[in-house]
Design a protein around this motif. Structure first.
Motif, short mmCIF file in Angstrom:
data_model
loop_
_atom_site.label_atom_id
_atom_site.label_comp_id
_atom_site.label_asym_id
_atom_site.label_seq_id
_atom_site.Cartn_x
_atom_site.Cartn_y
_atom_site.Cartn_z
N ALA A 124 0.82 -1.21 0.00
CA ALA A 124 0.00 0.00 0.00
C ALA A 124 0.86 1.26 0.00
O ALA A 124 0.62 2.20 -0.78
CB ALA A 124 -0.94 -0.02 1.21
N VAL A 125 1.88 1.29 0.86
CA VAL A 125 2.78 2.45 0.91
C VAL A 125 3.61 2.54 -0.36
O VAL A 125 3.88 3.64 -0.88
CB VAL A 125 3.67 2.37 2.16
CG1 VAL A 125 4.67 3.51 2.19
CG2 VAL A 125 2.81 2.40 3.42
N LEU A 126 4.02 1.39 -0.90
CA LEU A 126 4.83 1.37 -2.12
C LEU A 126 4.10 2.02 -3.28
O LEU A 126 4.65 2.89 -3.98
CB LEU A 126 5.19 -0.07 -2.46
CG LEU A 126 5.90 -0.31 -3.80
CD1 LEU A 126 7.32 0.25 -3.77
CD2 LEU A 126 5.93 -1.79 -4.15
N PHE A 127 2.83 1.65 -3.49
CA PHE A 127 2.09 2.19 -4.63
C PHE A 127 1.74 3.66 -4.42
O PHE A 127 1.64 4.41 -5.41
CB PHE A 127 0.83 1.37 -4.86
CG PHE A 127 1.11 -0.02 -5.37
CD1 PHE A 127 1.85 -0.21 -6.52
CD2 PHE A 127 0.65 -1.13 -4.68
CE1 PHE A 127 2.12 -1.49 -6.99
CE2 PHE A 127 0.91 -2.41 -5.14
CZ PHE A 127 1.65 -2.59 -6.30
N CYS A 128 1.58 4.09 -3.19
CA CYS A 128 1.33 5.51 -2.94
C CYS A 128 2.54 6.35 -3.31
O CYS A 128 2.43 7.35 -4.05
CB CYS A 128 0.96 5.71 -1.47
SG CYS A 128 0.77 7.44 -0.98
N THR A 185 6.28 1.38 12.34
CA THR A 185 5.43 0.22 12.58
C THR A 185 4.41 0.08 11.47
O THR A 185 3.75 1.05 11.11
CB THR A 185 4.70 0.34 13.92
OG1 THR A 185 5.66 0.62 14.95
CG2 THR A 185 3.99 -0.94 14.28
N TYR A 186 4.30 -1.13 10.93
CA TYR A 186 3.19 -1.51 10.06
C TYR A 186 2.22 -2.33 10.89
O TYR A 186 2.57 -3.39 11.41
CB TYR A 186 3.69 -2.34 8.88
CG TYR A 186 4.25 -1.52 7.74
CD1 TYR A 186 3.86 -0.22 7.51
CD2 TYR A 186 5.17 -2.08 6.86
CE1 TYR A 186 4.36 0.52 6.46
CE2 TYR A 186 5.69 -1.37 5.80
CZ TYR A 186 5.27 -0.06 5.60
OH TYR A 186 5.78 0.66 4.56
N LYS A 187 1.00 -1.88 11.00
CA LYS A 187 0.00 -2.58 11.79
C LYS A 187 -1.35 -2.51 11.09
O LYS A 187 -1.55 -1.73 10.15
CB LYS A 187 -0.13 -1.97 13.19
CG LYS A 187 1.00 -2.29 14.13
CD LYS A 187 0.71 -1.76 15.52
CE LYS A 187 1.82 -2.12 16.50
NZ LYS A 187 1.54 -1.60 17.87
N PHE A 188 -2.28 -3.35 11.56
CA PHE A 188 -3.66 -3.28 11.09
C PHE A 188 -4.38 -2.19 11.88
O PHE A 188 -4.47 -2.24 13.10
CB PHE A 188 -4.36 -4.62 11.28
CG PHE A 188 -5.79 -4.60 10.84
CD1 PHE A 188 -6.11 -4.65 9.49
CD2 PHE A 188 -6.81 -4.51 11.76
CE1 PHE A 188 -7.44 -4.62 9.08
CE2 PHE A 188 -8.14 -4.48 11.37
CZ PHE A 188 -8.45 -4.54 10.02
N ILE A 189 -4.90 -1.20 11.17
CA ILE A 189 -5.62 -0.09 11.78
C ILE A 189 -7.11 -0.39 11.68
O ILE A 189 -7.65 -0.48 10.57
CB ILE A 189 -5.28 1.25 11.10
CG1 ILE A 189 -3.75 1.43 11.03
CG2 ILE A 189 -5.92 2.40 11.83
CD1 ILE A 189 -3.07 1.44 12.38
N CYS A 195 -4.09 -2.76 6.65
CA CYS A 195 -2.75 -2.72 7.23
C CYS A 195 -1.99 -1.56 6.60
O CYS A 195 -1.84 -1.51 5.37
CB CYS A 195 -2.02 -4.04 6.99
SG CYS A 195 -2.65 -5.42 7.96
N ILE A 196 -1.50 -0.67 7.41
CA ILE A 196 -0.86 0.54 6.92
C ILE A 196 0.10 1.04 7.99
O ILE A 196 0.15 0.49 9.10
CB ILE A 196 -1.91 1.62 6.55
CG1 ILE A 196 -1.33 2.67 5.63
CG2 ILE A 196 -2.50 2.21 7.81
CD1 ILE A 196 -1.01 2.19 4.26
N PHE A 197 0.83 2.08 7.68
CA PHE A 197 1.73 2.68 8.66
C PHE A 197 0.93 3.25 9.82
O PHE A 197 -0.04 3.98 9.62
CB PHE A 197 2.56 3.78 7.99
CG PHE A 197 3.81 4.14 8.73
CD1 PHE A 197 5.02 3.57 8.40
CD2 PHE A 197 3.78 5.05 9.77
CE1 PHE A 197 6.17 3.91 9.08
CE2 PHE A 197 4.92 5.39 10.46
CZ PHE A 197 6.12 4.82 10.11
#
Length: 400
Positions: A124-128, A185-189, A195-197
């Motif tokens: 998710a962070v990579l594609f952003c 931290t990468y966690k499930f929000i 799952c995101i930062f």
């Protein structure tokens, strides 16, 4: 005692307490059922909306990618960058969004392992960051194509485009990798269903550096488009032509003011001596059309249309991601802040929608893509061929 039975009922005051308790229990059950129904409706809306985003993103981005790959006229630098953006959105829709669907269906819970959560967050962070860096490079190339066209046409080859695309992916991986190794931290929000930062207060996490990098890239992208707009505004009128007299040596007429007549005179045998410089320039331009200095009006219009399309894509990226970025900065700078759940859900789903709106606006704003699409539609092609037939052929076709 008879007065009490007359006021509270036949069984005394205990019956009133029982009635009140039963009414309270029924109200609690009704409120809980209303809460459950509201949650069910919210989950249903999320599933339908995200499913629509996945379908539109996959269909639209694959369609634009196939159009760019099939038509050789679109094998140019801006369309290579557009192809990269479309393929990245395809992978994002196919690899990241299904996990969000499953978590929403499971009452906002992550049912997989912690490692899979890190992988999903990394993607998710990579594609952003990839979209942000690629749109920045597109803005730079759009400015070069208009302001420094000779340099752009000479240097922007297929290998240059491949190098830029590799550089963008490398930068995106570099920005998304540190949290995998527990730098941050990468966690499930739970509020975001993904799952995101984990964005926390700046003294307890490394979120600020990542968010500032994203904000700087987005602002620099719009800065280049502003510079491009200012350049076009300054050059909106052509300067008057200054006539310079040509130099005549044996009727060849070479020099700054010479025209094509010098080449015609020399080829006809009127010129003697060495080949005129004007003819040398003409032959060189014939062999190197792609390295010419000036742009024609059709090329200027084509570059403006491409610049307008890419700026709309960049503006959509800003509009759809800005509310979520603002929420992230709010978490970073405000200690123990509480963001409304509805606002956070809307901003997250807006960032998901960015993967589906790009191909729609590409097809709406780009005439070349629409021409290629119409050319590959069988029914439309047959209709156009039928319209272009001569009148006598139409009569014969109709009679037979």
């Amino acid at each position: 005692m008879p007065n009490q039975t007359h006021i509270f009922g036949i069984d005394g005051p205990g019956s009133l307490l029982a009635v009140l308790a039963s009414q309270r229990a029924s109200s609690i059950r009704s409120n809980s059922s209303e809460g459950v129904s509201a949650v069910t409706v919210s989950v249903y809306i999320k599933l339908v909306f995200l499913g629509l985003i996945i379908c539109v993103s996959l269909a639209g981005n694959l369609l634009v990618s196939l159009l760019v790959l099939r038509d050789r006229a679109l094998h140019k630098a801006p369309y290579f960058f557009l192809l990269d953006l479309c393929l990245a959105d395809v992978v994002r829709s196919a690899a990241c969004f299904p996990f969000v669907l499953v978590s929403v269906n499971n009452s906002s819970a992550w049912t997989y392992s912690a490692f899979s959560c890190k992988v999903a967050a990394f993607l998710a962070v990579l594609f952003c960051f990839h979209a942000a860096f690629m749109l920045f490079c597109v803005a730079v190339t759009r400015y070069l194509a208009t302001a420094h066209h000779r340099f752009y046409t000479k240097r922007m080859t297929v290998w240059t485009c491949a190098a830029i695309i590799c550089m963008v992916w490398t930068l995106a991986v570099a920005m998304a990798s540190p949290p995998v190794f527990d730098v941050g931290t990468y966690k499930f929000i739970h509020d975001e269903d993904q799952c995101i930062f984990e964005h926390r207060y700046l003294k307890t996490n490394d979120t600020l550096g990542f968010m500032l990098m994203l904000a700087v890239v987005v602002l620099a992208t719009h800065g280049f488009y502003a510079k491009l707009l200012l350049f076009e505004y300054k050059h909106r009128k052509m300067k008057p032509v200054q006539l310079v007299p040509a130099i005549s040596q044996n009727w060849t007429f070479h020099g700054p003011g010479a025209t094509g007549q010098a080449a015609a005179n020399w080829m006809a045998g009127f010129g003697r001596g060495p080949m005129p410089p004007t003819l040398l320039g003409i032959r060189q331009s014939l062999h190197n059309q792609q390295h010419r200095r000036m742009m024609g009006m059709e090329e200027v219009r084509a570059e403006r249309r491409l610049g307008r399309m890419f700026y709309i894509i960049t503006l959509l990226f800003l509009v759809l991601w800005a509310p979520y970025i603002m929420a992230c900065f709010w978490r970073v700078f405000v200690k123990s802040c509480s963001i409304p759940h509805r606002y956070l859900s809307i901003t997250v789903w807006m960032s998901f929608a960015q993967a589906g709106v790009n191909p729609i606006f590409c097809l709406l704003l780009n005439e070349d893509l629409r021409k290629v699409l119409r050319a590959h539609l069988p029914s439309y092609s047959r209709t156009r061929q039928h319209q272009h037939l001569p009148r006598h052929e139409l009569l014969v076709f109709t009679i037979t």
